[in-house]
Scaffold this active site. Structure first.
Site, short mmCIF file in Angstrom:
data_model
loop_
_atom_site.label_atom_id
_atom_site.label_comp_id
_atom_site.label_asym_id
_atom_site.label_seq_id
_atom_site.Cartn_x
_atom_site.Cartn_y
_atom_site.Cartn_z
N ARG A 1 7.27 1.97 1.01
CA ARG A 1 7.66 0.56 1.15
C ARG A 1 8.03 -0.03 -0.20
O ARG A 1 8.92 -0.88 -0.30
CB ARG A 1 6.54 -0.25 1.80
CG ARG A 1 6.97 -1.66 2.17
CD ARG A 1 5.98 -2.30 3.10
NE ARG A 1 5.93 -1.65 4.40
CZ ARG A 1 6.83 -1.82 5.36
NH1 ARG A 1 7.85 -2.66 5.17
NH2 ARG A 1 6.72 -1.20 6.50
N GLY B 1 0.77 -6.65 2.18
CA GLY B 1 0.35 -5.61 3.10
C GLY B 1 0.26 -6.10 4.53
O GLY B 1 0.77 -7.16 4.88
N SER B 2 -0.42 -5.33 5.34
CA SER B 2 -0.61 -5.67 6.75
C SER B 2 -2.09 -5.86 7.02
O SER B 2 -2.95 -5.44 6.23
CB SER B 2 -0.04 -4.57 7.65
OG SER B 2 -0.69 -3.33 7.39
N SER C 1 -0.10 -7.45 11.74
CA SER C 1 0.63 -6.41 12.48
C SER C 1 -0.02 -6.10 13.83
O SER C 1 0.62 -5.53 14.71
CB SER C 1 0.70 -5.12 11.65
OG SER C 1 -0.60 -4.68 11.32
N ASP C 2 -1.29 -6.50 13.98
CA ASP C 2 -1.97 -6.27 15.25
C ASP C 2 -3.14 -7.25 15.36
O ASP C 2 -3.58 -7.81 14.35
CB ASP C 2 -2.47 -4.83 15.36
CG ASP C 2 -3.43 -4.46 14.24
OD1 ASP C 2 -4.64 -4.47 14.51
OD2 ASP C 2 -2.99 -4.18 13.11
N ARG D 1 -0.41 -8.44 -3.91
CA ARG D 1 -0.49 -7.44 -2.85
C ARG D 1 0.25 -7.96 -1.63
O ARG D 1 0.06 -9.10 -1.19
CB ARG D 1 -1.95 -7.16 -2.49
CG ARG D 1 -2.12 -6.45 -1.15
CD ARG D 1 -3.46 -5.78 -0.97
NE ARG D 1 -3.83 -5.61 0.42
CZ ARG D 1 -3.21 -4.81 1.28
NH1 ARG D 1 -2.15 -4.09 0.89
NH2 ARG D 1 -3.61 -4.72 2.53
N ARG E 1 7.69 -4.88 12.71
CA ARG E 1 6.97 -4.97 11.44
C ARG E 1 7.93 -5.14 10.28
O ARG E 1 7.69 -5.90 9.36
CB ARG E 1 6.12 -3.71 11.23
CG ARG E 1 4.93 -3.61 12.16
CD ARG E 1 4.06 -2.42 11.79
NE ARG E 1 3.00 -2.24 12.78
CZ ARG E 1 1.81 -1.74 12.51
NH1 ARG E 1 1.52 -1.37 11.27
NH2 ARG E 1 0.90 -1.59 13.44
N ARG F 1 1.73 11.64 -8.33
CA ARG F 1 1.06 11.62 -7.03
C ARG F 1 1.91 10.94 -5.96
O ARG F 1 1.39 10.49 -4.93
CB ARG F 1 -0.31 10.94 -7.13
CG ARG F 1 -1.30 11.68 -8.02
CD ARG F 1 -2.59 10.90 -8.17
NE ARG F 1 -3.53 11.64 -9.01
CZ ARG F 1 -4.57 12.34 -8.54
NH1 ARG F 1 -4.79 12.40 -7.24
NH2 ARG F 1 -5.38 12.97 -9.36
N GLY G 1 0.81 -1.20 0.00
CA GLY G 1 0.00 0.00 0.00
C GLY G 1 0.85 1.26 0.00
O GLY G 1 0.58 2.22 -0.72
#
Length: 235
Positions: free
Chosen positions: A28, A93-94, A207-208, A91, A221, A47, A24
């Site tokens: 990263r 991600g977290s 991550s949580d 993808r 992380r 952007r 995302g």
């Protein structure tokens, strides 16, 4: 390709590989490119959604940020599949865990992606569409993880439109249906891939934990994401 460059992607024809890794966070993406790839070139800064192409063990691969939420990842993945002739988007991600047996640091692979979004409405389907991963990518990811000794949990994830949900019972409802974790992008990615006849996979580092309150520090992380990124790169 008359559609490129686009208002969101400044790449020219041939600058993006057939396989794209998509975190995302664009920073990263920059970290992945600088850490893992060789002969790196930047193909997009529009952007500040940074995109890079390089080689990994001699194979051409790209990495690009996708932003937060389905509207953002929907735009970038649609253009990659349909305008830049990308075949595979992974993808990375977290996510927040919903189940007791899904632990912080685990890697979750989204076999399916439930959603509270109306993203599928555009297809005018006569029922409820079930977004799923591409089996070949899913199978290979599990095989790579087993060889690396990395624990992975495979199953359903939730792609939610709301990070701050006014319905405080929403997580409980998904949890009772054995949904493993919640994130915000996989369903749109899977639908775009299906519509384009391409391949997609979502891999997530926990991550949580939504129910225990446990969470990883920034340093932790980074180490956990390292394992997930190596699986993705080997695909």
């Amino acid at each position: 390709m008359a559609n490129i460059p686009t208002p969101h992607n400044g790449a020219k024809a041939g600058e993006i590989a057939k396989t794209v890794l998509m975190p995302g966070d664009p920073l990263r993406a920059k970290h992945i490119a600088e850490t893992y790839l060789e002969d790196v070139t930047c193909f997009n800064t529009v952007r500040n959604m940074l995109g890079y192409t390089g080689t990994y063990h001699g194979k051409k691969i790209s990495v690009m940020g996708g932003g937060m939420g389905m509207p953002s990842v929907g735009i970038y993945t649609y253009e990659l599949f349909n305008f830049y002739d990308v075949d595979n988007i992974i993808r990375i991600g977290s996510a927040g865990a919903l189940q007791d047996d899904v632990k912080v640091r685990d890697v979750v692979i989204g076999m399916g992606a439930c959603t509270d979004s109306n993203y599928a409405k555009q297809y005018k389907l006569p029922g409820t569409y079930a977004p799923i991963a591409s089996y070949d990518l899913l199978r290979k990811a599990v095989e790579v993880a087993e060889k690396q000794g990395t624990k992975v949990v495979v199953g359903n994830v939730l792609s939610s439109d709301a990070f701050y949900n006014d319905n405080k019972d929403a997580n409980d409802s998904w949890r009772k249906m054995n949904v493993l974790a919640v994130e915000m992008e996989a369903a749109a990615l899977y639908m775009n891939a299906a519509r384009a006849g391409k391949n997609a996979l979502c891999m997530l580092t926990i991550s949580d934990h939504i129910y225990t309150g446990e969470s990883l520090s920034a340093e932790e992380r980074q180490l956990s994401f390292h394992e997930m990124m190596e699986i993705a790169l080997e695909l």
